[in-house]
Design a protein around this motif. Structure first.
Motif, mmCIF file in Angstrom:
data_model
loop_
_atom_site.group_PDB
_atom_site.id
_atom_site.type_symbol
_atom_site.label_atom_id
_atom_site.label_comp_id
_atom_site.label_asym_id
_atom_site.label_seq_id
_atom_site.Cartn_x
_atom_site.Cartn_y
_atom_site.Cartn_z
ATOM 1 N N LEU A 99 43.134 36.372 36.249
ATOM 2 C CA LEU A 99 43.765 36.786 37.517
ATOM 3 C C LEU A 99 43.601 38.585 37.593
ATOM 4 O O LEU A 99 43.233 39.045 38.606
ATOM 5 N N PHE A 100 43.847 38.928 36.476
ATOM 6 C CA PHE A 100 43.909 40.454 36.297
ATOM 7 C C PHE A 100 42.484 41.054 35.917
ATOM 8 O O PHE A 100 42.417 42.304 36.367
ATOM 9 N N SER A 101 41.579 40.265 35.269
ATOM 10 C CA SER A 101 40.364 40.794 34.904
ATOM 11 C C SER A 101 39.087 40.427 35.897
ATOM 12 O O SER A 101 38.235 41.249 35.816
ATOM 13 N N TYR A 102 39.220 39.515 36.985
ATOM 14 C CA TYR A 102 38.280 39.174 37.746
ATOM 15 C C TYR A 102 37.519 40.480 38.584
ATOM 16 O O TYR A 102 38.513 41.371 38.942
ATOM 17 N N ASN A 103 36.241 40.190 38.620
ATOM 18 C CA ASN A 103 35.607 41.477 39.341
ATOM 19 C C ASN A 103 36.000 42.771 38.960
ATOM 20 O O ASN A 103 36.569 43.709 39.833
ATOM 21 N N ASP A 104 35.795 42.984 37.646
ATOM 22 C CA ASP A 104 36.004 44.311 37.284
ATOM 23 C C ASP A 104 37.545 44.762 37.298
ATOM 24 O O ASP A 104 37.694 45.945 37.866
ATOM 25 N N CYS A 105 38.484 43.819 37.103
ATOM 26 C CA CYS A 105 40.017 43.917 37.218
ATOM 27 C C CYS A 105 40.105 44.821 38.681
ATOM 28 O O CYS A 105 41.089 45.817 38.787
ATOM 29 N N ALA A 106 39.569 44.326 39.777
ATOM 30 C CA ALA A 106 39.881 44.728 41.233
ATOM 31 C C ALA A 106 41.364 44.601 41.425
ATOM 32 O O ALA A 106 41.583 45.594 42.155
#
Length: 250
Positions: free
Chosen positions: A218-225
């Protein structure tokens, strides 16, 4: 025997709820995967430290090693002859959250904003057993000593505030004053959590974070978006709720 049964029931209840919340987060992540495709896994490699973290007006960067052999990063501002004001950040933050306080109180205190265990450039052991509350509390007692002080004004926020209550309880001799923001006393909070359904659902992420892997996704997807969203305008908890969706309370 009664204690073992209670622990089993507690385990089942917590992880059942965690799985329930994890189901909704999984739906959210699958939607983002379909939307972003390869961008879902995007990750930039950091090549340089942001200029704001190197601002000399905020203080000087240092490291301290405690008697347990753990190394902690901190930023300090103010005369070393002044009393110590130790700042404990919340989740998912680090020393930079205290940038205003470093400037505001440095005339009267040696203000030290630490990166707590697991954050920033501080000691980051692997394994959940290395993050038990009693270890995090012990870190603070040892950091005060390693900095050359016998006591401090303890300034804390959020998860750091929750731990600071325990620091004051376990090591009252090292706390001259206790200043806590956004973290009620643990006993009062648990009492309210058990009697107030709205608060119970708003605290969903406490239980959700007990799951393996999914919180990290949850926190890391899409470069921590998600971190960009939750820290822009308003409270972190409010923005996290809005980012995931109105269907989940926070």
């Amino acid at each position: 025997m009664v204690n073992i049964v209670f622990r089993i029931i507690k385990f089942v209840v917590i992880y059942s709820l965690a799985a329930f919340y994890g189901f909704f987060v999984s739906i959210f992540l699958v939607g983002k995967l379909c939307q972003l495709r390869s961008g879902f896994f995007k990750k930039r490699e950091g090549t340089q430290v942001p200029a704001c973290l190197q601002d000399p007006s905020l203080g000087d960067h240092h490291y301290v090693t405690t008697k347990s052999g753990h190394k902690f990063h901190y930023v300090a501002k103010g005369d070393t002859e002044k009393p110590l004001m130790l700042c404990m950040h919340g989740f998912p933050e680090f020393w930079f959250g205290w940038r205003s306080q470093l400037k505001e109180f440095c005339d009267d205190y040696r203000v030290v904003a630490i990166d707590m265990r697991g954050y920033g450039d501080s000691y980051r052991p692997e394994g959940i057993s290395n993050y038990m509350p009693y270890l995090l509390v012990q870190d603070i007692e040892e950091i005060v000593e390693a900095l050359g002080y016998s006591s401090c004004v303890l300034l804390a926020h959020d998860w750091g505030g929750a731990l600071a209550w325990h620091v004051a309880h376990r090591f009252p001799e090292i706390v001259d004053k206790l200043i806590i923001m956004n973290a009620p006393h643990p006993k009062l909070f648990m009492k309210h959590l058990q009697s107030n359904l709205k608060q119970f659902f708003k605290s969903w992420y406490f239980i959700f974070n007990a799951l393996p892997y999914l919180p990290e996704m949850l926190f890391s997807y899409n470069d921590c978006a998600i971190l960009d969203k939750v820290f822009v305008g308003g409270a972190v908890s409010h923005n996290l709720s809005a980012f995931i969706g109105d269907g989940m309370y926070l």
